[in-house]
Motif scaffolding. Structure first.
Motif, mmCIF file in Angstrom:
data_model
loop_
_atom_site.group_PDB
_atom_site.id
_atom_site.type_symbol
_atom_site.label_atom_id
_atom_site.label_comp_id
_atom_site.label_asym_id
_atom_site.label_seq_id
_atom_site.Cartn_x
_atom_site.Cartn_y
_atom_site.Cartn_z
ATOM 1 N N LEU A 1 25.017 33.183 -18.356
ATOM 2 C CA LEU A 1 24.754 31.888 -17.732
ATOM 3 C C LEU A 1 25.612 31.713 -16.488
ATOM 4 N N ARG A 2 26.876 32.136 -16.561
ATOM 5 C CA ARG A 2 27.737 32.052 -15.374
ATOM 6 C C ARG A 2 27.206 32.960 -14.263
ATOM 7 N N ALA A 3 26.704 34.138 -14.632
ATOM 8 C CA ALA A 3 26.101 35.019 -13.631
ATOM 9 C C ALA A 3 24.879 34.356 -13.006
ATOM 10 N N LEU A 4 24.094 33.677 -13.814
ATOM 11 C CA LEU A 4 22.907 32.970 -13.323
ATOM 12 C C LEU A 4 23.290 31.883 -12.325
ATOM 13 N N VAL A 5 24.312 31.101 -12.653
ATOM 14 C CA VAL A 5 24.764 30.029 -11.760
ATOM 15 C C VAL A 5 25.189 30.610 -10.413
ATOM 16 N N TRP A 6 25.951 31.706 -10.454
ATOM 17 C CA TRP A 6 26.408 32.336 -9.203
ATOM 18 C C TRP A 6 25.209 32.876 -8.418
ATOM 19 N N ALA A 7 24.302 33.540 -9.112
ATOM 20 C CA ALA A 7 23.149 34.155 -8.442
ATOM 21 C C ALA A 7 22.244 33.113 -7.802
ATOM 22 N N ALA A 8 22.023 31.999 -8.495
ATOM 23 C CA ALA A 8 21.171 30.943 -7.943
ATOM 24 C C ALA A 8 21.800 30.351 -6.687
ATOM 25 N N HIS A 9 23.109 30.163 -6.719
ATOM 26 C CA HIS A 9 23.808 29.633 -5.539
ATOM 27 C C HIS A 9 23.715 30.624 -4.380
ATOM 28 N N GLU A 10 23.874 31.904 -4.684
ATOM 29 C CA GLU A 10 23.790 32.937 -3.653
ATOM 30 C C GLU A 10 22.394 32.983 -3.041
ATOM 31 N N ALA A 11 21.358 32.908 -3.885
ATOM 32 C CA ALA A 11 19.989 32.923 -3.384
ATOM 33 C C ALA A 11 19.718 31.706 -2.499
ATOM 34 N N ALA A 12 20.254 30.555 -2.889
ATOM 35 C CA ALA A 12 20.074 29.351 -2.082
ATOM 36 C C ALA A 12 20.769 29.495 -0.731
ATOM 37 N N LEU A 13 21.972 30.075 -0.739
ATOM 38 C CA LEU A 13 22.698 30.288 0.521
ATOM 39 C C LEU A 13 21.942 31.237 1.448
ATOM 40 N N ARG A 14 21.387 32.291 0.877
ATOM 41 C CA ARG A 14 20.702 33.312 1.678
ATOM 42 C C ARG A 14 19.226 32.988 1.900
ATOM 43 N N ARG A 15 18.762 31.892 1.293
ATOM 44 C CA ARG A 15 17.370 31.457 1.433
ATOM 45 C C ARG A 15 16.406 32.582 1.064
ATOM 46 N N CYS A 16 16.654 33.172 -0.080
ATOM 47 C CA CYS A 16 15.793 34.231 -0.579
ATOM 48 C C CYS A 16 15.439 33.927 -2.034
ATOM 49 N N PRO A 17 14.428 34.588 -2.592
ATOM 50 C CA PRO A 17 14.032 34.302 -3.974
ATOM 51 C C PRO A 17 15.090 34.729 -4.989
ATOM 52 N N LEU A 18 15.041 34.107 -6.155
ATOM 53 C CA LEU A 18 15.859 34.501 -7.299
ATOM 54 C C LEU A 18 14.931 35.118 -8.336
ATOM 55 N N ARG A 19 15.269 36.308 -8.806
ATOM 56 C CA ARG A 19 14.476 36.987 -9.835
ATOM 57 C C ARG A 19 15.332 37.108 -11.097
ATOM 58 N N ILE A 20 14.887 36.509 -12.176
ATOM 59 C CA ILE A 20 15.614 36.511 -13.445
ATOM 60 C C ILE A 20 15.020 37.602 -14.339
ATOM 61 N N VAL A 21 15.878 38.512 -14.806
ATOM 62 C CA VAL A 21 15.409 39.640 -15.604
ATOM 63 C C VAL A 21 16.102 39.643 -16.966
ATOM 64 N N HIS A 22 15.299 39.641 -18.009
ATOM 65 C CA HIS A 22 15.809 39.777 -19.376
ATOM 66 C C HIS A 22 15.184 41.030 -19.961
ATOM 67 N N VAL A 23 16.008 42.034 -20.240
ATOM 68 C CA VAL A 23 15.500 43.336 -20.673
ATOM 69 C C VAL A 23 15.218 43.317 -22.175
ATOM 70 N N LEU A 24 13.981 43.674 -22.517
ATOM 71 C CA LEU A 24 13.592 43.762 -23.920
ATOM 72 C C LEU A 24 13.919 45.150 -24.467
ATOM 73 N N ALA A 25 14.141 45.199 -25.771
ATOM 74 C CA ALA A 25 14.315 46.501 -26.408
ATOM 75 C C ALA A 25 13.028 47.297 -26.256
ATOM 76 N N PRO A 26 13.106 48.639 -26.258
ATOM 77 C CA PRO A 26 11.883 49.454 -26.157
ATOM 78 C C PRO A 26 10.837 49.017 -27.180
ATOM 79 N N ALA A 27 9.584 49.078 -26.792
ATOM 80 C CA ALA A 27 8.495 48.543 -27.611
ATOM 81 C C ALA A 27 8.462 49.137 -29.013
ATOM 82 N N HIS A 28 8.839 50.417 -29.158
ATOM 83 C CA HIS A 28 8.722 51.039 -30.475
ATOM 84 C C HIS A 28 9.668 50.413 -31.492
ATOM 85 N N SER A 29 10.774 49.804 -31.020
ATOM 86 C CA SER A 29 11.714 49.195 -31.958
ATOM 87 C C SER A 29 11.120 47.948 -32.587
#
Length: 280
Positions: A16-44
């Motif tokens: 969450l702290r990383a998200l807060v920093w990243a959102a602020h950085e994206a706003a400063l740079r006026r670029c999109p924010l892409r949020i990625v949550h990695v799922l375990a491999p499908a076979h699991s």
């Protein structure tokens, strides 16, 4: 569309702290924010009961939905997208880095991100990503200061360029630190030691000169401490909003992904740490 700031989330407080920093950085740079949550491999998932698979899917979707809501609430005009790719965190995030402006991760996390102190997916991303990587241990604000370590190497020159951009965006002071260690006892002050200090300061001024011309509004403070780089930079990070270093310096071995200074600062930095590799 411009390259996004990519942030890895896993539902932990640290991400969450990383998200807060990243959102602020994206706003400063006026670029999109892409949020990625990695799922375990499908076979699991296939080996679990159907109900548990459905519950895990709901939880994973909830992680990115909540993260997107937090980012949009803080920055209503920010373009936010999300993804739930399947695979190993390191492989997924390194692939994301190929088309990202910056990748942002929490210092520690649950599941795939593990602990940086023990070697983890995050450490692999820091060492091999094609773009800058920012590791957020905790969010610091109000210092209005960016610190950058430099030694004249190709990697540290890339770090200098990034640090000037950040200082300009944040309207912050830039502290440029070129740490060096005198071979003799520190208590012994000699003409030779004074000459070495002057030589190091002149080198720092030369490295800074073209970037000062490019960013005339950035207030730069030059520091040439006679002490090991890790100690000097860790101390400076205690009064900074961002610490910037190259992934390797002059002392690194050829082929090494991460130098000893940047590796140690992952543990000892008191503010978010940006690790920069030259783009090839």
């Amino acid at each position: 569309m411009s390259d996004p700031i990519v942030v890895g989330v896993d539902g932990s407080g640290r991400s969450l702290r990383a998200l807060v920093w990243a959102a602020h950085e994206a706003a400063l740079r006026r670029c999109p924010l892409r949020i990625v949550h990695v799922l375990a491999p499908a076979h699991s998932y296939a080996t679990t009961e159907e109900g548990r698979t459905w519950e895990a899917g709901n939880r994973d979707q909830g992680v990115v939905t909540e993260a997107a809501a937090v980012a949009r609430e803080a920055h209503p005009d920010l373009e936010v997208t999300s993804a739930l790719p399947s695979g190993t965190p390191a492989a997924v995030l390194l692939a994301e880095a190929e088309h990202a402006r910056t990748v942002v991760l929490g210092a520690k996390g649950m599941g795939g991100f593990g602990s940086l102190l023990l070697g983890s997916a995050a450490l692999q991303v820091v060492g091999h990503a094609a773009c800058p990587v920012v590791i957020v241990n905790h969010v610091t604000t109000g210092h209005r200061r960016v610190v950058v370590g430099t030694d004249g190497s190709v990697h540290s020159r890339a770090a200098l360029a990034y640090a000037f951009e950040e200082a300009e965006l944040r309207r912050a002071e830039l502290q440029a630190v070129h740490a060096w260690s005198h071979p003799g006892p520190h208590a012994y002050v000699s003409a030779a030691q004074d000459a070495m200090a002057k030589e190091h300061r002149q080198a720092l001024e030369e490295w800074l000169a073209p970037l000062r011309e490019e960013h005339p509004g950035v207030d730069v403070v030059e520091l040439v401490p006679d002490e090991p780089p890790v100690i000097a930079l860790a101390r400076a990070s205690d009064r900074a909003d961002l610490l910037v270093v190259g992934s390797r310096g002059l002392g690194g071995f050829h082929g090494l992904a991460l130098g000893s200074v940047s590796h140690h600062l992952l543990q000892f930095s008191q503010c978010p740490l940006a690790v920069i590799r030259p783009r090839t």
